[in-house]
Design an enzyme around this catalytic site. Structure first.
Site, short mmCIF file in Angstrom:
data_model
loop_
_atom_site.label_atom_id
_atom_site.label_comp_id
_atom_site.label_asym_id
_atom_site.label_seq_id
_atom_site.Cartn_x
_atom_site.Cartn_y
_atom_site.Cartn_z
N GLY A 91 -61.66 61.84 45.99
CA GLY A 91 -63.17 61.23 46.49
C GLY A 91 -62.40 60.24 47.34
O GLY A 91 -62.06 59.03 47.15
N GLY A 107 -64.61 58.17 49.12
CA GLY A 107 -66.13 57.28 49.67
C GLY A 107 -64.89 55.90 49.34
O GLY A 107 -64.02 55.46 48.94
N PHE A 108 -66.40 54.86 48.96
CA PHE A 108 -65.68 53.43 48.75
C PHE A 108 -65.40 53.42 47.62
O PHE A 108 -64.26 52.47 47.75
CB PHE A 108 -67.26 52.72 48.84
CG PHE A 108 -68.03 52.65 49.39
CD1 PHE A 108 -68.86 53.10 50.40
CD2 PHE A 108 -67.27 51.70 51.13
CE1 PHE A 108 -69.45 52.86 51.45
CE2 PHE A 108 -67.91 52.14 52.10
CZ PHE A 108 -69.05 52.21 52.56
N VAL A 168 -61.67 69.64 44.67
CA VAL A 168 -61.45 69.66 43.16
C VAL A 168 -62.06 70.62 42.61
O VAL A 168 -63.63 70.51 42.62
CB VAL A 168 -60.98 68.47 42.50
CG1 VAL A 168 -60.75 68.91 41.14
CG2 VAL A 168 -59.78 67.59 43.60
N GLU A 227 -85.20 52.19 54.68
CA GLU A 227 -84.94 51.98 56.42
C GLU A 227 -84.88 52.70 57.66
O GLU A 227 -85.01 53.51 58.57
CB GLU A 227 -83.71 51.53 56.01
CG GLU A 227 -82.60 50.61 55.51
CD GLU A 227 -81.41 50.22 55.35
OE1 GLU A 227 -80.80 51.39 54.70
OE2 GLU A 227 -80.40 49.73 55.13
N ALA A 249 -72.85 50.36 47.85
CA ALA A 249 -71.57 50.24 47.75
C ALA A 249 -70.71 49.77 47.17
O ALA A 249 -69.32 49.20 46.60
CB ALA A 249 -71.77 50.50 49.45
N GLN A 250 -71.24 48.42 46.81
CA GLN A 250 -70.44 47.63 46.45
C GLN A 250 -70.24 47.48 45.03
O GLN A 250 -69.04 46.70 44.55
CB GLN A 250 -71.49 45.72 46.39
CG GLN A 250 -71.40 45.31 47.25
CD GLN A 250 -71.83 44.09 46.85
OE1 GLN A 250 -72.30 43.31 46.00
NE2 GLN A 250 -74.14 43.96 47.03
#
Lengths: 449, 449
Positions: free
Chosen positions: B12, B14-15, B81, B172, B325-326
């Site tokens: 993965g 991502g973040f 995977v 948003e 994300a943090q």
């Protein structure tokens, strides 16, 4: 006398249609409907940059509504035109029919595979944004597959590219791929060396850029060579399948194992050309383009015009004008004046194409420019190319953005816009691999189960 | 003792996975393989900008190979995977199997339609770039269809949007559509008035942004109202089809005729969560996320870790950490230190999430920020939001480009990235219209044949 607005319907929002719309839409007594099946104008000369990851689709396309927003007498219609009825002065679209007082058809051309439509799945062309994104996907996926390949043969097939067609599009495409492999992708892979990529540019004529002066063709070929591109002139493609390209040069035949083939040869007129022929009797040439009168109108129909790549205009020098953006733009502007004059009782002389020069760019700072008597190549030509393209964008509010994007790309020597959108499953698409259940053979670190 | 490099496999990009890869790849004695089925890292917090035409896909995604290029001990593998085998310390991918010494799984979550998978075709979610492009297509196509519509009912259905889910994503998204209709699209249409668009934001809880303090939820609701968004709290969706949304609020049911529904509610863990559960016995929560130990490992497998949205970490305050994300970034960095320490005989205390604050933006210059004791809203919050996002991009070399793109967009108050890619035929897709042979009824200027 005008009792109500003269309705000009323009089919196609490319260079010809858009420039005609802008020229007409602020003339008194005229209202314009601009029809396109897409909602944007595409700056086609830079499609090869999207295909090679240098620019983003949004960088070279501008929403038609935004371009036309300030023209109160202009309407944008997002529809596809399926028929033209000259007797009733109507067109038929996917959203119903529409009356016109004057009709301008500017729907351009698309790829032609010389009767081998089955090649299309193996060798995408470069006419639309989707084409460019598909090319981009295949180019970058090829390196991913090469990285995973476990036999030398497989790796070589994935790092062999064949570009068919040595005109400006093919030359720019091959040069841009050369830039990728020689510069941009350096250091990003661990097993494959991108600079060992073989790029073949196949051209049937005896030199690349056949319409250009011979010395510029030679300069272009030299620039391509420096970028790792092998040029095969006097060579035609006789077959393309999923991983094999067959070339024919005179009596010789050669087979190249290549997974990625890109088509930049052969164009055919949009289907509206045939419809115009059937409905008006206007003659077509062999590529299906409409042979027009000296005022760009269709024979016998003074209020139906064809411009841009769809038109075959021979009245200037006995040969059809080239299918380039400049010609389409000038024809659009010409009609802007002609139609307005005629409504008010005036007229204009024949259309005359003022050839301001031609440019083709090869790689980051090499180009060839043919301007009047000047034959320029190298870095200066590239700078000219850059500014000419930006100047074309005046009024589209894109120039600053493109300039920034290109400067950024140039400075970082890296192509950022290379996303493979659509997912990995696309790489298992039968048209790319040949078989859906194929598994790559694997190296010691990756073992087959 | 290390006799050869410790191989960390990270699934993965991502973040979570990317931050772990960067933290580990330059530690001595460690080599990293980062696997993703896509070739890029996606900056998901800005997906809603792509969906509403404010940014381009290439602006928020960065090729993984480019990010990892300078880490000589890091390998990027473009594969999917499909299985994990703890006993043999291997993973199985679409390109063969791979051994690991340590495994980190960070494959995130995807949309969940609460058992109504049939709603997906009518209400796309916002997790991938393709999602964002599909949303974008539908939003802008809706206005094109409204322009062509010939009955008031049809026009109203095309200019009614329903956003399902009042968390940060939905807020948003709804705010950005409001920006489009109140500002960007003004003047571009001749029949439809975009500012008359109805945007409904549907949320089951009693306020939008439920995780935020109540005063910020109120501020967000006020900002949304100013952008033409109608908020329906305490309301659930009970059905969605091609042009009708059914809402349920307590005992009341309401039907809304809306052609465009966007899904921002409900997430479900990636399928690797279930595979981890089956192969290791690790418990899952109701959303399929893996409940992890205090060092982020899987119970009983000290060398298998799960981080990011796929993990359920409850050891800090008894409730799972939010899927933001943090959290993923900090978990990735934690593992970077932990794994390195352990290889050399050391250890680290439990993972601790340092909540630096939360931001949600509504429209061009309004946002809410929840930072420690500070509750900020309005223009200042928006500026903070802007700089925080740019700071996150440090090291990705995107920040200048995004800042320029956003500044340009902000200055010109126009969304340039709104291309409907895929062509007009997509609008005739049965999932959008309901029937393939439907023709819109037409106004006097467009007559049906």
């Amino acid at each position: 006398m005008i009792t109500q607005h003269h309705h000009v319907v323009i089919v196609g929002g490319g260079f010809g249609g858009l420039y005609a719309a802008r020229a007409l839409a602020d003339k008194p007594g005229i209202r314009v409907t601009l029809i396109d099946k897409r909602n944007f104008h595409l700056f086609q000369p830079l499609l090869y940059q999207v295909a090679t990851g240098g620019l983003s689709p949004d960088d070279i396309a501008y929403p038609l509504r935004a371009v036309m927003r300030h023209y109160r007498n202009a309407n944008v219609l997002n529809a596809e035109v399926t028929d033209i009825l000259p007797e009733t002065q109507e067109i038929v679209t996917s959203s119903g029919s529409l009356s016109f007082d004057t009709l301008i058809v500017a729907t351009g051309v698309s790829h032609f595979y010389f009767g081998h439509d089955e090649w299309e799945q193996y060798a995408p062309g470069l006419k639309t944004l989707e084409d460019a994104l598909e090319m981009r996907r295949r180019i970058f996926q090829a390196f991913e597959e090469a990285e995973k390949a476990t036999s030398q043969d497989e790796r070589k097939a994935w790092t062999t590219f064949v570009v068919v067609g040595g005109g400006p599009t093919g030359v720019e495409l091959a040069g841009a791929i050369g830039e990728l492999t020689q510069n941009t992708l350096k250091g990003e892979f661990r097993r494959v060396d991108p600079s060992m990529t073989q790029i073949l540019l196949v051209e049937g004529a005896d030199r690349v850029l056949p319409p250009y002066p011979a010395d510029l063709s030679a300069a272009a070929a030299a620039d391509l060579y420096r970028l790792g591109v092998t040029v095969r002139t006097g060579t035609l493609v006789s077959n393309i399948d999923a991983d094999l390209v067959t070339l024919k040069s005179g009596e010789d035949t050669e087979q190249i194992r290549a997974r990625t083939v890109l088509w930049a040869a052969g164009m055919r007129a949009s289907s509206l050309g045939r419809i115009i022929h059937e409905r008006t009797g206007a003659p077509l040439d062999r590529a299906g383009r409409v042979i027009v009168e000296s005022d760009l109108s269709v024979a016998g129909h003074s209020n139906i015009f064809v411009i841009g790549d769809l038109a075959n205009y021979q009245h200037q020098n006995g040969k059809p004008l080239p299918g380039v953006a400049q010609v389409a733009m000038q024809q659009g502007e010409y009609l802007g004046e002609l139609i307005s004059l005629r409504i008010h009782g005036g007229n204009k002389s024949s259309f005359y194409y003022n050839d301001k020069g031609n440019l083709a760019v090869i790689g980051r700072n090499a180009a060839v420019a043919d301007i009047g008597r000047l034959h320029i190549n190298g870095y200066i030509a590239w700078v000219i190319w850059l500014f000419v393209h930006i100047a074309y964008l005046i009024g589209f509010e894109r120039k600053l953005q493109v300039m920034i994007q290109w400067s950024w790309s140039y400075l970082t020597r890296r192509h950022n816009s290379r996303l493979i959108v659509g997912g990995l499953q696309a790489a298992s698409n039968p048209t790319l691999n040949g078989r859906t259940d194929e598994r790559l053979m694997i190296e010691p670190t990756l073992r087959e189960r």
